[in-house]
Scaffold this motif. Structure first.
Motif, PDB file in Angstrom:
ATOM      1  N   VAL A   1       0.853  -1.187   0.000  1.00  0.00           N
ATOM      2  CA  VAL A   1       0.000   0.000   0.000  1.00  0.00           C
ATOM      3  C   VAL A   1       0.887   1.234   0.000  1.00  0.00           C
ATOM      4  O   VAL A   1       2.050   1.186   0.419  1.00  0.00           O
ATOM      5  N   SER A   2       0.348   2.341  -0.468  1.00  0.00           N
ATOM      6  CA  SER A   2       1.080   3.606  -0.474  1.00  0.00           C
ATOM      7  C   SER A   2       1.185   4.141   0.948  1.00  0.00           C
ATOM      8  O   SER A   2       0.175   4.304   1.631  1.00  0.00           O
ATOM      9  N   LYS A   3       2.404   4.433   1.383  1.00  0.00           N
ATOM     10  CA  LYS A   3       2.596   4.978   2.728  1.00  0.00           C
ATOM     11  C   LYS A   3       1.869   6.312   2.867  1.00  0.00           C
ATOM     12  O   LYS A   3       1.167   6.550   3.860  1.00  0.00           O
ATOM     13  N   ASP A   4       2.026   7.193   1.892  1.00  0.00           N
ATOM     14  CA  ASP A   4       1.403   8.517   1.978  1.00  0.00           C
ATOM     15  C   ASP A   4      -0.116   8.420   2.074  1.00  0.00           C
ATOM     16  O   ASP A   4      -0.751   9.134   2.860  1.00  0.00           O
ATOM     17  N   GLU A   5      -0.698   7.538   1.274  1.00  0.00           N
ATOM     18  CA  GLU A   5      -2.162   7.390   1.291  1.00  0.00           C
ATOM     19  C   GLU A   5      -2.645   6.858   2.643  1.00  0.00           C
ATOM     20  O   GLU A   5      -3.649   7.325   3.186  1.00  0.00           O
ATOM     21  N   LEU A   6      -1.928   5.881   3.186  1.00  0.00           N
ATOM     22  CA  LEU A   6      -2.336   5.289   4.461  1.00  0.00           C
ATOM     23  C   LEU A   6      -2.161   6.290   5.607  1.00  0.00           C
ATOM     24  O   LEU A   6      -3.034   6.433   6.470  1.00  0.00           O
ATOM     25  N   PHE A   7      -1.046   7.012   5.600  1.00  0.00           N
ATOM     26  CA  PHE A   7      -0.761   7.969   6.675  1.00  0.00           C
ATOM     27  C   PHE A   7      -1.697   9.167   6.622  1.00  0.00           C
ATOM     28  O   PHE A   7      -1.964   9.785   7.656  1.00  0.00           O
ATOM     29  N   ALA A   8      -2.171   9.513   5.429  1.00  0.00           N
ATOM     30  CA  ALA A   8      -3.049  10.672   5.288  1.00  0.00           C
ATOM     31  C   ALA A   8      -4.356  10.494   6.054  1.00  0.00           C
ATOM     32  O   ALA A   8      -5.017  11.473   6.423  1.00  0.00           O
ATOM     33  N   LYS A   9      -4.732   9.255   6.317  1.00  0.00           N
ATOM     34  CA  LYS A   9      -5.989   8.967   7.020  1.00  0.00           C
ATOM     35  C   LYS A   9      -5.839   9.022   8.542  1.00  0.00           C
ATOM     36  O   LYS A   9      -6.819   8.910   9.275  1.00  0.00           O
ATOM     37  N   ILE A  10      -4.599   9.168   9.023  1.00  0.00           N
ATOM     38  CA  ILE A  10      -4.349   9.123  10.463  1.00  0.00           C
ATOM     39  C   ILE A  10      -4.380  10.544  11.024  1.00  0.00           C
ATOM     40  O   ILE A  10      -3.653  11.421  10.544  1.00  0.00           O
ATOM     41  N   PRO A  11      -5.215  10.825  12.025  1.00  0.00           N
ATOM     42  CA  PRO A  11      -5.286  12.182  12.591  1.00  0.00           C
ATOM     43  C   PRO A  11      -3.991  12.570  13.297  1.00  0.00           C
ATOM     44  O   PRO A  11      -3.201  11.701  13.695  1.00  0.00           O
ATOM     45  N   THR A  12      -3.744  13.855  13.429  1.00  0.00           N
ATOM     46  CA  THR A  12      -2.545  14.332  14.117  1.00  0.00           C
ATOM     47  C   THR A  12      -2.829  14.447  15.615  1.00  0.00           C
ATOM     48  O   THR A  12      -3.975  14.366  16.057  1.00  0.00           O
ATOM     49  N   ALA A  13      -1.759  14.639  16.388  1.00  0.00           N
ATOM     50  CA  ALA A  13      -1.886  14.843  17.831  1.00  0.00           C
ATOM     51  C   ALA A  13      -1.006  16.018  18.231  1.00  0.00           C
ATOM     52  O   ALA A  13      -0.046  16.342  17.527  1.00  0.00           O
ATOM     53  N   ASP A  14      -1.332  16.645  19.337  1.00  0.00           N
ATOM     54  CA  ASP A  14      -0.552  17.777  19.847  1.00  0.00           C
ATOM     55  C   ASP A  14       0.646  17.218  20.614  1.00  0.00           C
ATOM     56  O   ASP A  14       0.556  16.934  21.816  1.00  0.00           O
ATOM     57  N   GLU A  15       1.784  17.064  19.908  1.00  0.00           N
ATOM     58  CA  GLU A  15       2.927  16.397  20.527  1.00  0.00           C
ATOM     59  C   GLU A  15       3.525  17.209  21.669  1.00  0.00           C
ATOM     60  O   GLU A  15       4.028  16.639  22.644  1.00  0.00           O
ATOM     61  N   ALA A  16       3.491  18.529  21.580  1.00  0.00           N
ATOM     62  CA  ALA A  16       4.031  19.356  22.665  1.00  0.00           C
ATOM     63  C   ALA A  16       3.253  19.105  23.958  1.00  0.00           C
ATOM     64  O   ALA A  16       3.844  18.982  25.043  1.00  0.00           O
ATOM     65  N   ALA A  17       1.935  19.008  23.849  1.00  0.00           N
ATOM     66  CA  ALA A  17       1.108  18.729  25.037  1.00  0.00           C
ATOM     67  C   ALA A  17       1.386  17.324  25.568  1.00  0.00           C
ATOM     68  O   ALA A  17       1.431  17.100  26.787  1.00  0.00           O
ATOM     69  N   VAL A  18       1.580  16.382  24.644  1.00  0.00           N
ATOM     70  CA  VAL A  18       1.896  15.009  25.049  1.00  0.00           C
ATOM     71  C   VAL A  18       3.238  14.967  25.774  1.00  0.00           C
ATOM     72  O   VAL A  18       3.390  14.297  26.808  1.00  0.00           O
ATOM     73  N   ASP A  19       4.240  15.688  25.258  1.00  0.00           N
ATOM     74  CA  ASP A  19       5.557  15.728  25.904  1.00  0.00           C
ATOM     75  C   ASP A  19       5.455  16.263  27.331  1.00  0.00           C
ATOM     76  O   ASP A  19       6.094  15.744  28.256  1.00  0.00           O
ATOM     77  N   ALA A  20       4.646  17.312  27.508  1.00  0.00           N
ATOM     78  CA  ALA A  20       4.475  17.894  28.846  1.00  0.00           C
ATOM     79  C   ALA A  20       3.804  16.898  29.786  1.00  0.00           C
ATOM     80  O   ALA A  20       4.205  16.745  30.957  1.00  0.00           O
ATOM     81  N   ALA A  21       2.801  16.201  29.288  1.00  0.00           N
ATOM     82  CA  ALA A  21       2.097  15.205  30.105  1.00  0.00           C
ATOM     83  C   ALA A  21       3.012  14.036  30.462  1.00  0.00           C
ATOM     84  O   ALA A  21       2.974  13.512  31.582  1.00  0.00           O
ATOM     85  N   LEU A  22       3.851  13.635  29.508  1.00  0.00           N
ATOM     86  CA  LEU A  22       4.781  12.533  29.751  1.00  0.00           C
ATOM     87  C   LEU A  22       5.815  12.928  30.803  1.00  0.00           C
ATOM     88  O   LEU A  22       6.131  12.137  31.706  1.00  0.00           O
ATOM     89  N   ALA A  23       6.338  14.137  30.705  1.00  0.00           N
ATOM     90  CA  ALA A  23       7.313  14.605  31.697  1.00  0.00           C
ATOM     91  C   ALA A  23       6.700  14.624  33.089  1.00  0.00           C
ATOM     92  O   ALA A  23       7.337  14.221  34.076  1.00  0.00           O
ATOM     93  N   ALA A  24       5.434  15.062  33.175  1.00  0.00           N
ATOM     94  CA  ALA A  24       4.752  15.103  34.475  1.00  0.00           C
ATOM     95  C   ALA A  24       4.523  13.694  35.020  1.00  0.00           C
ATOM     96  O   ALA A  24       4.672  13.443  36.223  1.00  0.00           O
ATOM     97  N   GLU A  25       4.200  12.749  34.119  1.00  0.00           N
ATOM     98  CA  GLU A  25       3.905  11.374  34.547  1.00  0.00           C
ATOM     99  C   GLU A  25       5.154  10.666  35.055  1.00  0.00           C
ATOM    100  O   GLU A  25       5.064   9.734  35.868  1.00  0.00           O
ATOM    101  N   ARG A  26       6.331  11.087  34.604  1.00  0.00           N
ATOM    102  CA  ARG A  26       7.575  10.452  35.058  1.00  0.00           C
ATOM    103  C   ARG A  26       7.800  10.646  36.555  1.00  0.00           C
ATOM    104  O   ARG A  26       8.498   9.851  37.195  1.00  0.00           O
ATOM    105  N   THR A  27       7.230  11.712  37.108  1.00  0.00           N
ATOM    106  CA  THR A  27       7.364  11.955  38.549  1.00  0.00           C
ATOM    107  C   THR A  27       6.765  10.772  39.313  1.00  0.00           C
ATOM    108  O   THR A  27       5.619  10.397  39.101  1.00  0.00           O
ATOM    109  N   GLY A  28       7.574  10.183  40.144  1.00  0.00           N
ATOM    110  CA  GLY A  28       7.084   9.045  40.920  1.00  0.00           C
ATOM    111  C   GLY A  28       7.205   7.706  40.212  1.00  0.00           C
ATOM    112  O   GLY A  28       6.858   6.671  40.788  1.00  0.00           O
ATOM    113  N   PHE A  29       7.677   7.722  38.940  1.00  0.00           N
ATOM    114  CA  PHE A  29       7.887   6.439  38.243  1.00  0.00           C
ATOM    115  C   PHE A  29       9.365   6.091  38.389  1.00  0.00           C
ATOM    116  O   PHE A  29      10.219   6.568  37.651  1.00  0.00           O
TER     117      PHE A  29
END
Length: 470
Positions: A3-31
């Protein structure tokens, strides 16, 4: 079906990676878990830097790893070169020793079985053995996570189907040359079906928990945590992923579930180790960091892998006129007296060239050995690797740089050829291509050792790396 990579990836929604990075950094506390990665060949450090790799699993090495300030350390088992019986025995031993050291230090831990992103290796034997041994030691393992995603190598999982990128197209893993591996072959591309196939029906596809891209991209952490909290009896969990943001969202959910008391075994490619270990990005390494200062000798490239990509990269490497190519007639391992003479010839020619400042590529002939049985094929592959590794072990001149191509080959060159016990991962020379700095106990202390996986990189990557080093 491709299958075409571009065609398959075009159907996948984006995510706010900066917000995810902040949440991940916060979750590391206590892990606060020591992360131990068991690597079935040395290419598993292809996403990390500043992390140590131990090439044995003695009580002393495991204690040394636990005592490090780093949250994570690797143990190179090279178990892809083992027969099944040895794999089981050694993994049981490792799990017992890790559990004993955790009890001695009072340090909680998690074990990751880093496996091939194209699904080869001793699965499910390794993770099942680890889980059973840990449970004998008093640990409870609720489930097992499979995440073969590895962006740098073009390995993506979408709707539970694992793909291998070839150019602009994605091929289901079960339709690639890797699925036809003589020792570790398989048929299924859907990871749920792969699990049923490899466990011979002990775990059914219908019972596998799937972490969807829809939930990951929508950052539905609570929903994913609920899925993980419901997992018991070593049930399997498949994680879909096409980029690091997917791994990060899953890591937030996993840390939250583990803080709530859940315990998991992991069979993943290299992306998971980087994210869960909190390893920062680092620019690709350049010539100044890789070539031995003041060394006027030539470099050495050892090519042992026989996968199609290695052969294509090897043919491109031949375009470099400043490299001397020496063929090692590998099938002479079947004729020991002739093998002895062949190794003498190769070593003499290699040393003469390196001393005169010429970079040498020693390569096994491209003809494959067809033994019939899986065990015999693996046994002969190990014999070939031992032979080519002995070339490095017997060198009396230090090359300016050293590259080994292929998983079993690069492991044997590191442990048997260079006698490395503990190495520092400097980073990568190209995406997915890691570099060790050898320890003081090694044959050539402090040297950069480039570990080039057989199935990673574009056709030109090997040529371009070598050209940069010349």
């Amino acid at each position: 079906m491709k299958v075409s990579k571009d065609e398959l990836f075009a159907k996948i929604p984006t995510a706010d990676e900066a917000a995810v990075d902040a949440a991940l950094a916060a979750e590391r506390t206590g892990f606060d878990r020591k992360i131990i990665v068991l690597d079935d060949d040395p290419t598993g450090v292809q996403t990390v830097n500043g992390i140590h790799v131990y090439t044995d699993w003695s009580e002393e090495s495991i204690a040394e790893g636990f005592a490090e300030k780093n949250a994570m350390f690797f143990i190179l088992t090279n178990s892809r070169a083992f027969q099944a019986k040895q794999t089981g025995e050694e993994h049981w031993k490792i799990a017992e020793r890790v559990a004993a050291e955790a009890k001695r230090t009072g340090k909680p831990f998690m074990l990751i079985s880093r496996g091939d992103s194209t699904l080869r290796g001793h699965y499910p034997l390794e993770t099942a053995t680890l889980a059973h041994a840990l449970e004998e030691s008093g640990e409870r393992i609720d489930g097992e996570v499979l995440m073969p995603f590895f962006k740098e190598g073009g390995r993506f999982t979408i709707d539970d189907v694992h793909y291998v990128q070839e150019g602009a197209e994605l091929t289901p893993a079960g339709e690639t040359e890797f699925a036809r591996d003589k020792t570790f072959g398989y048929c299924a591309s859907d990871l749920k079906e792969y699990i049923e196939e490899k466990t011979q029906g002990a775990f059914r596809a219908a019972d596998v928990v799937s972490i969807s891209l829809a939930d990951l991209r929508a950052v539905r952490v609570d929903a994913i945590v609920s899925q993980l909290m419901a997992v018991t009896d070593f049930r399997k969990v498949v994680v879909n992923a096409v980029d690091y943001v997917d791994v990060k969202v899953f890591a937030i959910a996993m840390m939250r579930a583990m803080k709530a008391g859940k315990n998991f075994m992991f069979r993943t490619a290299a992306a998971w180790t980087k994210v869960i270990g909190g390893v920062a990005d680092k620019p690709l390494l350049g010539r100044d960091e890789l070539v031995v200062k003041g060394n006027k000798n030539g470099g050495l490239i050892i090519i042992g892998s026989h996968v199609k990509k290695t052969t294509e990269q090897f043919e491109k490497l031949r375009e470099l006129k400043d490299v001397k190519f020496i063929e090692f007639h590998h099938l002479l391992v079947l004729d020991p007296p002739k093998l002895t003479e062949e190794l003498k010839r190769v070593i003499a020619e290699t040393e003469e060239a390196i001393r005169s400042g010429v970079t040498v590529a020693v390569y096994t002939g491209r003809e494959r050995f067809d033994a019939g049985s899986e065990e015999e094929s693996l046994r002969v592959a190990v014999q070939i690797s031992d032979a080519i590794t002995s070339i490095v072990h017997r060198l009396s001149v230090q090359p300016a740089f050293l590259i080994a191509k292929g998983g079993i080959t690069s492991s044997d060159v590191g442990t048997k050829g260079l006698s490395v016990r503990r190495a520092l991962v400097l980073g990568q020379v190209a995406p997915g291509i890691p570099v060790w700095q050898t320890g003081p106990e090694s044959k050539f202390p402090g040297m950069s050792y480039i570990i080039f996986p057989g199935n990673v990189g574009a056709v030109e990557t090997l040529r371009d790396v070598v050209a940069m080093l010349l």
